[in-house]
Write a protein that holds these residues in place. Structure first.
Motif, PDB file in Angstrom:
ATOM      1  N   ASP A  86       0.829  -1.206   0.000  1.00 37.04           N
ATOM      2  CA  ASP A  86       0.000   0.000   0.000  1.00 37.04           C
ATOM      3  C   ASP A  86       0.862   1.254   0.000  1.00 37.04           C
ATOM      4  N   GLU A  87       1.939   1.221   0.770  1.00 34.50           N
ATOM      5  CA  GLU A  87       2.858   2.359   0.826  1.00 34.50           C
ATOM      6  C   GLU A  87       3.499   2.599  -0.543  1.00 34.50           C
ATOM      7  N   GLN A 106       3.074   5.847  -2.997  1.00 29.87           N
ATOM      8  CA  GLN A 106       4.221   6.598  -3.512  1.00 29.87           C
ATOM      9  C   GLN A 106       4.125   6.772  -5.025  1.00 29.87           C
ATOM     10  N   VAL A 107       3.689   5.708  -5.700  1.00 30.79           N
ATOM     11  CA  VAL A 107       3.536   5.784  -7.155  1.00 30.79           C
ATOM     12  C   VAL A 107       2.517   6.856  -7.524  1.00 30.79           C
ATOM     13  N   LYS A 108       1.384   6.897  -6.822  1.00 31.09           N
ATOM     14  CA  LYS A 108       0.363   7.908  -7.099  1.00 31.09           C
ATOM     15  C   LYS A 108       0.916   9.325  -6.893  1.00 31.09           C
ATOM     16  N   ARG A 128       3.010  14.419  -9.180  1.00 27.38           N
ATOM     17  CA  ARG A 128       4.091  15.393  -9.352  1.00 27.38           C
ATOM     18  C   ARG A 128       4.460  15.535 -10.826  1.00 27.38           C
ATOM     19  N   LEU A 129       4.445  14.438 -11.535  1.00 31.46           N
ATOM     20  CA  LEU A 129       4.712  14.500 -12.974  1.00 31.46           C
ATOM     21  C   LEU A 129       3.680  15.376 -13.669  1.00 31.46           C
ATOM     22  N   SER A 130       2.414  15.246 -13.261  1.00 28.79           N
ATOM     23  CA  SER A 130       1.340  16.015 -13.898  1.00 28.79           C
ATOM     24  C   SER A 130       1.460  17.504 -13.625  1.00 28.79           C
ATOM     25  N   GLU A 131       2.200  17.863 -12.580  1.00 33.40           N
ATOM     26  CA  GLU A 131       2.328  19.259 -12.179  1.00 33.40           C
ATOM     27  C   GLU A 131       3.624  19.898 -12.674  1.00 33.40           C
ATOM     28  N   ILE A 143      -2.846   8.281 -16.927  1.00 36.52           N
ATOM     29  CA  ILE A 143      -1.978   7.530 -17.835  1.00 36.52           C
ATOM     30  C   ILE A 143      -1.058   8.477 -18.576  1.00 36.52           C
ATOM     31  N   ASP A 144      -1.616   9.588 -19.069  1.00 33.42           N
ATOM     32  CA  ASP A 144      -0.782  10.579 -19.760  1.00 33.42           C
ATOM     33  C   ASP A 144       0.343  11.081 -18.856  1.00 33.42           C
ATOM     34  N   SER A 145       0.013  11.382 -17.604  1.00 36.41           N
ATOM     35  CA  SER A 145       1.009  11.905 -16.662  1.00 36.41           C
ATOM     36  C   SER A 145       2.083  10.865 -16.380  1.00 36.41           C
ATOM     37  N   LYS A 146       1.666   9.625 -16.252  1.00 39.40           N
ATOM     38  CA  LYS A 146       2.613   8.560 -15.940  1.00 39.40           C
ATOM     39  C   LYS A 146       3.563   8.296 -17.103  1.00 39.40           C
ATOM     40  N   LEU A 147       3.021   8.254 -18.327  1.00 37.96           N
ATOM     41  CA  LEU A 147       3.841   7.898 -19.480  1.00 37.96           C
ATOM     42  C   LEU A 147       4.790   9.027 -19.883  1.00 37.96           C
TER      43      LEU A 147
END
Length: 259
Positions: A5-6, A10-12, A17-20, A241-245
């Motif tokens: 869960d931790e 962290q991944v979320k 942060r990537l999206s920002e 998905i866009d933010s992650k990729l």
């Protein structure tokens, strides 16, 4: 909270942060722009077949299939068959998982999950390679325009035998064609599953790359997707998905069916 869960938390946070960070988006666009003339997407294979995708999108597709667990994946655009093989191989792993953990009988020659590919011109050497691949028993193909009413009817009829459906659109990239595909096939997508529109990146790269094509900045999969979404509340863009990729040929094209 468990260690898993931790980790997921962290991944979320990473993705948020990537999206920002708009500077990363600019760098990603620059990189995509730079690789187009080098035909970068042609350089990769999946289980021996050219896939004509970038690795990031290949990973994203794998994650979606594993999460959604579809019974059928419909794909428009076959080319060398790499995408069909990718989809079929992940579906095979889903069947294997059920055999291991649920005791479901596993018969590779009679798979429950399938991939249906549609292409206006399935070249003979590609058809032969697909039909001789280890994933052949999971793959069906229809030759014809994906927007031809007879082809749409055949695909729709085929889909009635499956409970959970996912759709990938990756054939002709003109606005009119993609919009017609969305209108024909998006409705077959199951709630909670995805209709993925590839090559929306055309809207974000230079027109000089498409001078010999009937698509460009104002006429492409992204313009079609925007028009489709403007009148269809059943789908939303999965922005996570866009933010992650960051690097993708399908920005804004991962559409999740919500109702």
């Amino acid at each position: 909270m468990t260690p898993q869960d931790e980790f997921e938390q962290q991944v979320k946070l990473n993705i948020k942060r990537l999206s920002e960070d708009p500077s990363l988006k600019r760098l990603s666009n620059q990189w995509i722009e730079a690789i187009v003339p080098h035909k970068y997407t042609y350089n990769f294979k999946w289980l021996g077949r050219p896939i004509i995708q970038i690795p990031q999108d290949m990973v994203a597709v794998q994650e979606l299939i594993w999460r959604v667990m579809p019974d059928l994946i419909i794909e428009t655009g076959i080319a060398h068959g790499g995408s069909l093989v990718l989809s079929a191989s992940i579906l095979a792993m889903l069947d294997y998982q059920e055999a291991v953990f649920e005791g479901v009988t596993l018969d590779p020659a009679k798979p429950r999950r399938r991939v249906l590919g549609v292409d206006i011109d399935i070249r003979e050497h590609n058809r032969e390679a697909i039909e001789n691949h280890a994933m052949k028993d999971r793959i069906n193909m229809i030759e014809g325009s994906s927007t031809d009413p007879d082809v749409v009817a055949r695909v729709s009829y085929f889909a009635t035998n499956f409970d959970r459906v996912m759709v990938f659109l990756d054939s002709n990239h003109s606005h009119e064609h993609v919009l017609s595909e969305l209108e024909a096939y998006a409705g077959l997508t199951s709630v909670g599953s995805y209709c993925v529109v590839f090559d929306t990146v055309i809207a974000e790269t230079s027109n000089k790359h498409y001078s010999s094509r009937p698509w460009g900045h104002g006429d492409n999969p992204k313009t079609a997707t925007r028009q489709f979404l403007a009148t269809n509340s059943q789908f939303v863009v999965d922005k996570e998905i866009d933010s992650k990729l960051q690097l993708s040929v399908a920005p804004g094209g991962f559409l999740r069916k919500v109702s």
